[in-house]
Motif scaffolding. Structure first.
Motif, PDB file in Angstrom:
ATOM      1  N   MET A 298       0.824  -1.214   0.000  1.00 21.39           N
ATOM      2  CA  MET A 298       0.000   0.000   0.000  1.00 21.39           C
ATOM      3  C   MET A 298       0.857   1.263   0.000  1.00 21.39           C
ATOM      4  O   MET A 298       0.441   2.300  -0.526  1.00 21.39           O
ATOM      5  N   ALA A 299       2.049   1.191   0.570  1.00 22.54           N
ATOM      6  CA  ALA A 299       2.938   2.361   0.573  1.00 22.54           C
ATOM      7  C   ALA A 299       3.420   2.669  -0.838  1.00 22.54           C
ATOM      8  O   ALA A 299       3.701   3.835  -1.165  1.00 22.54           O
ATOM      9  N   ARG A 300       3.519   1.650  -1.704  1.00 22.03           N
ATOM     10  CA  ARG A 300       3.929   1.872  -3.093  1.00 22.03           C
ATOM     11  C   ARG A 300       2.752   2.248  -3.987  1.00 22.03           C
ATOM     12  O   ARG A 300       2.941   2.764  -5.083  1.00 22.03           O
ATOM     13  N   ALA A 301       1.553   1.966  -3.536  1.00 24.87           N
ATOM     14  CA  ALA A 301       0.367   2.274  -4.330  1.00 24.87           C
ATOM     15  C   ALA A 301      -0.012   3.749  -4.154  1.00 24.87           C
ATOM     16  O   ALA A 301       0.354   4.392  -3.168  1.00 24.87           O
ATOM     17  N   LYS A 302      -0.740   4.266  -5.116  1.00 21.04           N
ATOM     18  CA  LYS A 302      -1.279   5.619  -5.031  1.00 21.04           C
ATOM     19  C   LYS A 302      -2.792   5.519  -4.891  1.00 21.04           C
ATOM     20  O   LYS A 302      -3.453   4.875  -5.718  1.00 21.04           O
ATOM     21  N   VAL A 303      -3.306   6.120  -3.839  1.00 16.95           N
ATOM     22  CA  VAL A 303      -4.736   6.046  -3.550  1.00 16.95           C
ATOM     23  C   VAL A 303      -5.321   7.452  -3.576  1.00 16.95           C
ATOM     24  O   VAL A 303      -4.799   8.362  -2.926  1.00 16.95           O
ATOM     25  N   ASN A 304      -6.383   7.617  -4.344  1.00 22.26           N
ATOM     26  CA  ASN A 304      -7.109   8.886  -4.386  1.00 22.26           C
ATOM     27  C   ASN A 304      -8.244   8.804  -3.366  1.00 22.26           C
ATOM     28  O   ASN A 304      -9.367   8.413  -3.672  1.00 22.26           O
ATOM     29  N   HIS A 305      -7.922   9.165  -2.123  1.00 22.44           N
ATOM     30  CA  HIS A 305      -8.902   9.005  -1.040  1.00 22.44           C
ATOM     31  C   HIS A 305     -10.120   9.898  -1.241  1.00 22.44           C
ATOM     32  O   HIS A 305     -11.243   9.511  -0.883  1.00 22.44           O
ATOM     33  N   GLU A 306      -9.918  11.088  -1.795  1.00 20.65           N
ATOM     34  CA  GLU A 306     -11.052  12.009  -1.961  1.00 20.65           C
ATOM     35  C   GLU A 306     -12.114  11.412  -2.867  1.00 20.65           C
ATOM     36  O   GLU A 306     -13.322  11.451  -2.543  1.00 20.65           O
ATOM     37  N   ILE A 307     -11.703  10.815  -3.974  1.00 17.26           N
ATOM     38  CA  ILE A 307     -12.653  10.181  -4.881  1.00 17.26           C
ATOM     39  C   ILE A 307     -13.191   8.882  -4.295  1.00 17.26           C
ATOM     40  O   ILE A 307     -14.375   8.582  -4.357  1.00 17.26           O
ATOM     41  N   ALA A 308     -12.305   8.103  -3.691  1.00 16.51           N
ATOM     42  CA  ALA A 308     -12.708   6.801  -3.163  1.00 16.51           C
ATOM     43  C   ALA A 308     -13.742   6.945  -2.051  1.00 16.51           C
ATOM     44  O   ALA A 308     -14.662   6.130  -1.918  1.00 16.51           O
ATOM     45  N   GLU A 309     -13.602   7.976  -1.224  1.00 12.81           N
ATOM     46  CA  GLU A 309     -14.478   8.148  -0.059  1.00 12.81           C
ATOM     47  C   GLU A 309     -15.715   9.000  -0.361  1.00 12.81           C
ATOM     48  O   GLU A 309     -16.546   9.214   0.509  1.00 12.81           O
ATOM     49  N   ALA A 310     -15.814   9.507  -1.584  1.00  9.10           N
ATOM     50  CA  ALA A 310     -16.965  10.353  -1.931  1.00  9.10           C
ATOM     51  C   ALA A 310     -18.256   9.522  -1.949  1.00  9.10           C
ATOM     52  O   ALA A 310     -18.222   8.307  -2.130  1.00  9.10           O
ATOM     53  N   PRO A 311     -19.414  10.168  -1.755  1.00  9.18           N
ATOM     54  CA  PRO A 311     -20.687   9.442  -1.838  1.00  9.18           C
ATOM     55  C   PRO A 311     -20.855   8.806  -3.209  1.00  9.18           C
ATOM     56  O   PRO A 311     -20.248   9.245  -4.193  1.00  9.18           O
ATOM     57  N   PRO A 312     -21.659   7.744  -3.307  1.00  9.77           N
ATOM     58  CA  PRO A 312     -21.884   7.114  -4.614  1.00  9.77           C
ATOM     59  C   PRO A 312     -22.475   8.108  -5.595  1.00  9.77           C
ATOM     60  O   PRO A 312     -23.182   9.048  -5.202  1.00  9.77           O
ATOM     61  N   PRO A 313     -22.235   7.920  -6.882  1.00  9.51           N
ATOM     62  CA  PRO A 313     -22.680   8.905  -7.883  1.00  9.51           C
ATOM     63  C   PRO A 313     -24.173   9.181  -7.863  1.00  9.51           C
ATOM     64  O   PRO A 313     -24.600  10.288  -8.139  1.00  9.51           O
ATOM     65  N   HIS A 314     -24.982   8.200  -7.516  1.00  8.66           N
ATOM     66  CA  HIS A 314     -26.451   8.386  -7.566  1.00  8.66           C
ATOM     67  C   HIS A 314     -26.995   9.057  -6.336  1.00  8.66           C
ATOM     68  O   HIS A 314     -28.187   9.316  -6.270  1.00  8.66           O
ATOM     69  N   SER A 315     -26.144   9.287  -5.283  1.00  7.20           N
ATOM     70  CA  SER A 315     -26.672   9.867  -4.041  1.00  7.20           C
ATOM     71  C   SER A 315     -26.762  11.375  -4.143  1.00  7.20           C
ATOM     72  O   SER A 315     -26.187  11.992  -5.015  1.00  7.20           O
TER      73      SER A 315
END
Length: 273
Positions: free
Chosen positions: A256-273
C-alpha cells in the motif's frame, strides 16, 4: 465535482494524466495497473444485494480500506506473473495466497528459543485438560434405557454386547465406543453424567434430543501440566500463526505504501446519491 475543476486537479497531479475515463476515476494505482471507482461500486453493490438494503456511509467507509488492500494485492500478484489476462475471483484469491506464501510464509523461521519462551509464558493455556474415554448405548425410549440399565446391573461386562445389539448410535458396531472427550466437548446433559462416573461404572439414564443414553467411562485422565516435548508442535503452530499474521500485515502495508490512492474520490458518496 464540476468539470471546471478537472483541469486544475490534473495539473496538480491529483489524477493520473493517463486516465482516459474521467467519468470513472482511478481510486488506486500500482505501477501501470489501476482500480477504478466503478470497481468499488460493483463490490459494494454485490454486498448490498446479498443484504437486501443499501449501506450507510459508515458501512461503505468501513468496506473501503479492505477493498483497496485486497485489490492492491491482486495487482501485485499480477505484476509478479501470478495472474495472466482476465481472471475470476477464485483465481485472484489463489494468486494472492501464492503471493503471500512466497513473499511471507516461506521466509519465516521459529527457533527453539522462541518455543521455550512461549512454553514458559503460556503454561496455563497449554495445560492438558481432564479427559474421559466414553461408551454409550442410545435407545429411543426411557423404558428401553431403563431395561438396559437393569441388564447392566446384573452383568456389567455386557455393555459392549448390548451396545452392538440394542444401540441406535453410529458407534454401535464398535461396542458403543464414542472416543475421548474433554470438558466442553459433550452435550451438557451427557457431560455432567460422564465426568461424575468412575472408570468401569455405568451411568443412570440421561436424555438428549437424540434419545435416551446409558454411558460408561472406560478410562479417565486427570488434568495435568504438559511437557515441552508434548507441546512443541502446538507451540510452533501458534507462533507460526502469529508471526505469519504480523508478516502479512507488514507486507500489505509495504504494498500500500507503493500504491497511489485517491482518497477524496474513493471516499466520496456514490454517484447516484
Amino acid at each position: 465535482m464540476t468539470t471546471k475543476l478537472l483541469p486544475l486537479l490534473l495539473s496538480l497531479g491529483l489524477f493520473p494524466t493517463c486516465d482516459r475515463q474521467p467519468g470513472d476515476p482511478v481510486i488506486l494505482s500500482l505501477g501501470d495497473q489501476v482500480v477504478r471507482r466503478s470497481d468499488f461500486e460493483r463490490h459494494v453493490g454485490a454486498l448490498e444485494a446479498k443484504g437486501g438494503a443499501p449501506f450507510t456511509p459508515e458501512v461503505r467507509g468501513a468496506l473501503l480500506q479492505p477493498f483497496l488492500e485486497e485489490r492492491a494485492l491482486v495487482l501485485e500478484a499480477r505484476s509478479r506473473g501470478l495472474l495472466e489476462g482476465s481472471s475470476t475471483p477464485d483465481q485472484e484469491q489463489a494468486a494472492v495466497q501464492r503471493l503471500l506464501g512466497a513473499a511471507v510464509v516461506g521466509h519465516l523461521d521459529i527457533s527453539e528459543e522462541e518455543v521455550a519462551d512461549y512454553f514458559r509464558r503460556h503454561g496455563a493455556e497449554l495445560r492438558v485438560p481432564e479427559k474421559v474415554w466414553l461408551r454409550q448405548i442410545l435407545v429411543p425410549t426411557e423404558n428401553e434405557a431403563r431395561d438396559v440399565k437393569r441388564r447392566l446391573q446384573k452383568d456389567p461386562k455386557a455393555f459392549e454386547a448390548l451396545a452392538r445389539t440394542l444401540s441406535r448410535s453410529p458407534e454401535a458396531s464398535t461396542g458403543g465406543a464414542m472416543g475421548t472427550f474433554a470438558r466442553g466437548e459433550l452435550p451438557p446433559e451427557l457431560e455432567t453424567v460422564a465426568f461424575a462416573l468412575v472408570p468401569g461404572a455405568g451411568s443412570d439414564v440421561a436424555r438428549t434430543s437424540l434419545g435416551w443414553h446409558v454411558l460408561r467411562v472406560d478410562r479417565r485422565e486427570p488434568a495435568r501440566e504438559p511437557t515441552l516435548d508434548e507441546s512443541r508442535e502446538r507451540i510452533r503452530t501458534e507462533v507460526l500463526r502469529q508471526k505469519s499474521a504480523e508478516a502479512w500485515r507488514e507486507f500489505v502495508r509495504a504494498v500500500m505504501a507503493r500504491a497511489k490512492v485517491n482518497h477524496e474520490i474513493a471516499e466520496a458518496p456514490p454517484p447516484h446519491s
